[in-house]
Design a protein around this motif. Structure first.
Motif, mmCIF file in Angstrom:
data_model
loop_
_atom_site.group_PDB
_atom_site.id
_atom_site.type_symbol
_atom_site.label_atom_id
_atom_site.label_comp_id
_atom_site.label_asym_id
_atom_site.label_seq_id
_atom_site.Cartn_x
_atom_site.Cartn_y
_atom_site.Cartn_z
ATOM 1 N N VAL A 128 -2.774 5.052 1.754
ATOM 2 C CA VAL A 128 -3.205 4.799 3.128
ATOM 3 C C VAL A 128 -3.651 6.101 3.781
ATOM 4 N N ILE B 48 0.845 -1.191 0.000
ATOM 5 C CA ILE B 48 0.000 0.000 0.000
ATOM 6 C C ILE B 48 0.884 1.246 0.000
ATOM 7 N N GLU C 92 -2.257 -2.108 8.746
ATOM 8 C CA GLU C 92 -2.072 -2.921 7.538
ATOM 9 C C GLU C 92 -0.878 -2.345 6.750
ATOM 10 N N HIS D 291 -6.405 0.485 8.740
ATOM 11 C CA HIS D 291 -5.638 0.820 7.528
ATOM 12 C C HIS D 291 -4.186 1.119 7.883
ATOM 13 N N ARG E 2 -7.144 6.606 2.693
ATOM 14 C CA ARG E 2 -8.061 5.700 3.401
ATOM 15 C C ARG E 2 -8.258 6.156 4.842
ATOM 16 N N TRP E 3 -7.164 6.609 5.453
ATOM 17 C CA TRP E 3 -7.217 7.119 6.831
ATOM 18 C C TRP E 3 -8.203 8.299 6.907
#
Ligand SMILES: [Zn+2]
Length: 482
Positions: free
Chosen positions: A356, A351, A379, A376, A359-360
């Motif tokens: 990320v 990622i 990961e 997230h 996504r955060w």
């Protein structure tokens, strides 16, 4: 761009957040009653409110947050009376403790912390406005709000008020009420109680009126956001709406946000009444770190779900914080410019940091879903650690990963970055120089040894003292150490 959406208790739905004044959010959060130490159930709510505050700030809003300190209330009056103290003398210790606990948990301060006792006359004039508008009556020297005069009562709690029973906080001494649902705006003085002489008579305010008076004084007659714990929805927030809208005729609050309870490990709500609570101080005495407590309360569950508090939760939080610290150390001391978006994420397998970060942010904009955002982040850490171990991570990638971690930490505020260590090193070097200047070589040597134990080796040159990281010394064979 994904808009920020917040779950509004009034509509029962997530709504796109738009403040009245572009770029500026005016927010009121019900604060502590300062008759004792706040327990960690209260801090779960305060941390949820701080999460909201930090997300709004990160979205670029200016935030004006007000949190009241309830310093006049039945329990306070009783306890102060028992000790022969004035209200101020009695509450001061708990006000101080509250701010110490906030600092300990790295909770950002609100802009205003008004105290009820310093706003008595604002409350009195609000009650006078309600009287002018026909919402009050007087019985036995106390002034009450007549709920039947406010047809919208019950809208926030989604209650059918026709069958409403008297609330749990109803004062048993309030015999004079016309209707058990009505609540006191002003309470007549009882013997031995601290009181104020006002146009309403000698007495003291009811609990609810302070929040209406102080929120509107600092934030205007319509607030963007009002937040608190779910236990405040009824009757407290319902009463605030009746008092504020009854006086102004304007909508009081546009977005109502409520955090769920913290529960003990048996699933019972943590409360003073059940004595099943801990304070921040109790947990520190048990050896938990403030960072682990903050992380556990903030990320353990979404704010609208109950969170069960347990030693396991704290231990998991402690190891998560350590993993974040370790990741920051592994990324090294390269410091990207603050606020620079991560660059060069494309070459990274797994990622990319930019992805990320997106996504955060999206998780947080989805009604502050921090547990999803954390998922997230970890990961990403897992895949990026693999990349670091393979030796393929370039300096640019590491800088991008570091920028992502800093971005996350502007919300989490639990990570110790390596520069915090650097700052400590610089401080010790300055202290050592001062010792050398006064020819205190014992102290100077002590500091050199202390730094060595931190993996820092000093090199005194004619241009000053330089330092570098060296492998940590192996433990002394004699054991003990100093
Ligand atoms: Zn309140």
């Amino acid at each position: 761009m994904t808009p920020l959406r917040l779950h509004n208790t009034m509509s029962g739905q997530a709504e796109e957040f738009v403040p009245i004044e572009p770029g500026h959010v005016r927010m009121y959060t019900c604060g502590p009653t300062v008759h004792d130490y706040s327990h960690i159930g209260n801090f779960r709510t305060f941390l949820f409110e701080e999460l909201l505050r930090r997300v709004l700030l990160q979205q670029g809003y200016r935030v004006t947050q007000v949190m009241n300190l309830t310093d006049v209330e039945d329990r306070i009056i009783k306890k102060a009376g028992e000790r022969g103290q004035t209200i101020d003398e009695f509450t001061e210790q708990y006000v101080e403790a509250f701010f110490e606990d906030l600092d300990m948990l790295r909770i950002q301060r609100a802009e205003h912390y008004p105290r009820a006792t310093q706003h008595i006359f604002e409350m009195v004039s609000l009650i006078e406005r309600l009287t002018e508008n026909g919402h009050t009556y007087v019985a036995d020297g106390s002034t009450y709000f007549r709920i039947s005069s406010f047809p919208r009562y019950g809208a926030l709690a989604h209650l059918d008020v026709s069958g409403l029973k008297a609330g749990a906080r109803v004062d048993v001494d309030e015999y004079g009420k016309d209707d058990p649902r009505d609540f006191a705006l002003w309470k007549a003085r009882k013997p031995g109680e601290q009181s104020w002489e006002t146009p309403l008579g000698v007495g003291r305010p009811g609990w609810h009126i302070e929040c209406s008076a102080m929120s509107m004084q600092y934030l205007g007659e319509t607030l963007d956001i009002h937040a608190g714990g779910v236990d405040l929805i009824f009757p407290h927030h319902e009463d605030e709406i009746a008092q504020s809208e009854g006086a102004t005729g304007k909508p009081f609050v546009r977005y109502w946000l409520h955090a769920q309870h913290l529960q003990d490990s048996t699933g019972e709500k943590m409360s003073k009444r059940l004595k099943n609570f801990s304070t921040v101080r109790d947990l520190l005495a048990e050896g938990y770190t403030p960072r682990a407590i903050r992380y556990a309360l903030l990320t353990g569950a979404h704010y609208r779900s109950p969170l069960a508090f347990s030693p396991e939760l704290l231990k998991a939080a402690d190891s998560a914080v350590k993993r974040l610290d370790e990741f920051a150390v592994r990324l090294g001391p390269m410091t990207p410019h603050p606020g620079t978006p991560p660059q060069g994420g494309r070459e990274i397998q797994g990622i990319p940091p930019t992805e990320v970060l997106q996504r955060w942010d999206d998780a947080l904009k989805d009604d502050l879903n921090l547990p999803a955002a954390i998922g997230h982040l970890f990961e990403f850490i897992k895949t990026f650690n693999a990349r670091l171990e393979s030796g393929k991570a370039t300096p640019a990638e590491r800088a991008a990963a570091m920028a992502m971690l800093r971005h996350a930490n502007r919300i989490l505020d639990v990570i110790e970055f390596p520069e915090a260590v650097d700052a400590e090193v610089e401080k010790l070097i300055a202290e050592r120089q001062a010792a050398r200047d006064r020819r205190d070589f014992a102290r100077s040597d002590e500091i050199r040894q202390q730094l060595l134990r931190m993996g820092i080796q000093l090199d005194d040159t004619k241009d000053g003292t330089r330092w570098k990281r060296v492998p940590l010394p192996s433990p002394s064979p004699r054991g003990g150490g100093s």
